[in-house]
Scaffold this active site. Structure first.
Site: not given
Length: 675
Positions: A471, A474, A467-468
């Site tokens: 990010h 991104h 998940h991290e």
């Protein structure tokens, strides 16, 4: 000049952590603020007529030194802090907020911005420039720049009052959490609880010089108790105490505070020309309006409720058969769910952990990013770090160009806050023809390796890492002109798409084969475990969806209509929960009086965004699955239209360019096994 305000004479202009002393920060902030003020003054005093270039663009690059100092300081204040740093943070925060108010309330600056904004139609701007102009103008108008002087003062008073009330709300919730303790002295009352939970309760009792065990309303104590304790009466006692936070007749009661907050928010919205607080908030979100959010949530509710009712009936029957429970209550839910889950899947973390060695999971994430986006991660040892445990990587593309610097900081220690997050030490942007590449960091709290064992992750921690890292991608793949539109600077209800979509690879055998191998034998994780992980992921998804929707609908009820006439908090809440309620109501409890997300955190009118982002990520991943989870063409479309574009255009425009259509909730419902 402070070391922090100069161009860093380091590899890739990375932060020179080892050369920074604590006493450097305060003067550096003062210098940074002075520099930024001078840059803003130069825009205001420019004798030439305002243009996009000399006002909007110049303003976006202004304050770069201050931004860099802030990112270094506040990132370390989360990951490597101490009392001195926290003291500096207390001293700096008012200076920064005063500086930001000086900008937003500067009438000459706003006049220049407004003048450019009013010529918008006649200017030939790129989509990115057009977005920047829009955002700059709104950052002023949404903070009252168009109001007359006495309205501005009214707005300031409301903001001050709201800041005080939400602080008071949070302090009351904390006081209520800390005030309750359940002290047990009979070992029989511990039946069912895991060893670790019992040990923690004994440690707490010892710290208070008592024999026995103490349980509290803090999550690490409360959640295992509600999930595993066999004693139903004690679960009831804990649950009622948990649900009564801020709703008891004492000095910590939050009922009046909640009513005051929603009414002030409504006043503020009206003052700025909006129908309700939700209309104000959602103008700057992907969802756009309360009507759209309500339609979205009610549509999901219609589809998820039949499954939730069925699951509730299954759970009730199971509890009756097991223990003769006639009516399932709120304090029974977690307990019987866990028992049923064990019966159906017989899968626990201890079985899975040996297959998830931290280094291998991280390399798995790197390999997947390589297959999808052509990235290579090379660990380097000549970049300064703020703690010896941090790992540093150069990230490059297929032509060996530097894409980003990546910092990975994975273990708990004193001076590091709980949880997991992604952040950046330097943003990506283009200035004077140079594409400045970003410095991105992932910070987590995983179990440290011991003398005999490497760091082994629970499956939940594996999805957290992915998940991290989503990010992180991104941030790393950002490719925009302006710093304020770069990377994760996107609408709140869009920012979780890149992170949540990455989690999907953790459930795919093809991806797991790359990293889920036993740390001792090297054996790949057995297929039956993979099947069970997938099945158990959607266990009781109907009930979970119903619960999320009930919170989102309550949030919209408080903020999407005029709340002036509401006088009884509990009666109002009960009415809102009618369509989502399966368990009997508990008279002593209320949700809103401790709903910190919306009355203390930044989630007011935004709680729906958890589900909204899930719809996006399920829909996006389904597109991958239809074409192969490592399909280069789809990955490139995702990179070019979502990951690299930051906040340069409306997220729905970007999403449709990637997907060819608007997202549909059906993919989420299919993944959750609800249709």
């Amino acid at each position: 000049m402070s070391i922090l305000t100069q161009h860093f004479n380091t590899k890739h202009n990375t932060a020179p952590f080892s050369q920074i002393n604590i006493e450097d920060y305060f003067p550096a902030f003062q210098e940074g603020i002075a520099l930024a003020k001078a840059e803003i003054d130069a825009i205001v005093n420019n004798p030439e007529a305002p243009t996009f270039e000399n006002t909007i663009e110049t303003m976006d690059y202004a304050g770069a030194t201050l931004d860099r100092i802030s990112s270094i300081f506040f990132n370390l204040n989360s990951a490597e802090t101490n009392e001195e740093m926290q003291k500096i943070a207390q001293e700096i925060s008012p200076l920064l907020s005063e500086f930001s108010n000086d900008i937003t309330l500067n009438p000459e600056l706003f006049a220049r911005i407004k003048s450019v904004y009013e010529q918008k139609e006649s200017l030939t701007l790129t989509p990115e420039q057009s977005t920047l102009l829009d955002k700059k103008y709104k950052s002023f108008s949404r903070n009252g720049a168009n109001l007359v002087e006495d309205q501005k003062n009214q707005l300031r008073e409301i903001d001050k009052e709201l800041a005080k009330l939400s602080l008071q709300f949070g302090e009351n919730v904390l006081a209520e959490t800390n005030a309750f303790q359940m002290y047990l002295t009979d070992e029989k009352d511990l039946a069912g609880l895991p060893e670790g939970t019992i040990e923690a309760a004994r440690t707490l009792a010892k710290a208070q010089e008592k024999e026995g065990w103490i349980f509290t309303l803090d999550h690490p104590s409360y959640i295992p108790f509600m999930t595993y304790a066999d004693n139903r009466e004690l679960r009831k006692k804990m649950a009622i105490a948990f649900g009564a936070k801020g709703f008891q007749q004492n000095e910590f009661n939050n009922e009046a505070i909640v009513l005051k907050i929603v009414k002030l928010r409504q006043q503020r919205a009206n003052l700025l020309g909006y129908q309700t607080h939700a209309h104000f908030v959602l103008e700057e979100r992907m969802a756009e309006s309360p009507e759209k959010v309500m339609a979205f949530e009610n549509d999901l509710l219609t589809k998820a409720k039949p499954a939730a009712v069925k699951e509730f009936e299954q759970l009730s029957a199971f509890a009756k058969e097991l223990d003769g429970i006639e009516q399932l209550e709120k304090w029974d839910g977690a307990y019987y769910s866990e028992k049923l889950k064990q019966q159906l899947f017989n899968l626990d973390d201890e079985k899975l952990k040996p297959y998830f060695q931290l280094e291998k999971v991280l390399n798995g994430a790197f390999t997947i990013a390589g297959k999808l986006y052509g990235l290579t991660f090379t660990e380097v040892f000549d970049i300064d770090k703020y703690h010896e445990e941090v790992m540093t990587y150069e990230v490059s593309d297929e032509n060996n160009n530097l894409v980003a610097i990546f910092y990975a900081d994975f273990f708990p220690r004193k001076g590091k806050r709980n949880g997991a997050w992604m952040t950046s030490f330097k943003s990506q942007y283009v200035k004077d023809g140079v594409n400045e590449r970003p410095h991105i960091s992932n910070v987590c709290n995983f179990t440290k390796p011991t003398e005999t064992k490497p760091s082994l992750l629970t499956f939940n921690e594996v999805t957290t890492l992915f998940h991290e890292f989503g990010h992180g991608l991104h941030g790393m793949l950002a490719d925009t002109i302006y710093p304020s539109l770069s990377g994760t600077s996107v609408y709140w209800d869009f920012v979780e798409l890149p992170s949540q979509v990455m989690e999907n690879w953790c459930y795919e055998p093809e991806a797991l084969a790359l990293f889920a191998t036993h740390y001792q034998t090297g054996e790949v994780i057995p297929q039956e475990y993979v099947e069970k992980i997938k099945e158990s992921a959607s266990f009781q998804e109907g009930l979970a969806t119903l619960r999320q929707l009930s919170f989102g609908l309550l949030d919209m009820a408080w903020h999407g209509q005029d709340p002036t006439a509401i006088s009884d908090l509990k009666a109002f809440e009960t009415e809102q929960f009618k369509n989502t309620q399966l368990y009997p109501d508990v008279a002593e409890n209320a949700m809103s009086t401790a709903f910190s997300h919306i009355f203390q955190g930044g989630y007011s009118s935004g709680y729906y965004s958890y589900k909204w982002a899930e719809v996006l990520d399920a829909d996006a991943f389904e597109y991958f699955k239809e074409n192969g989870i490592f399909n280069k063409e789809i990955a490139t479309k995702f990179k070019d239209n979502v990951l690299s574009k930051g906040g340069t255009e409306h997220p729905m425009t970007l999403y449709k360019r990637f997907r060819g259509q608007e997202p549909k909730p059906d993919a989420l419902l299919r993944r959750a096994g609800l249709i």
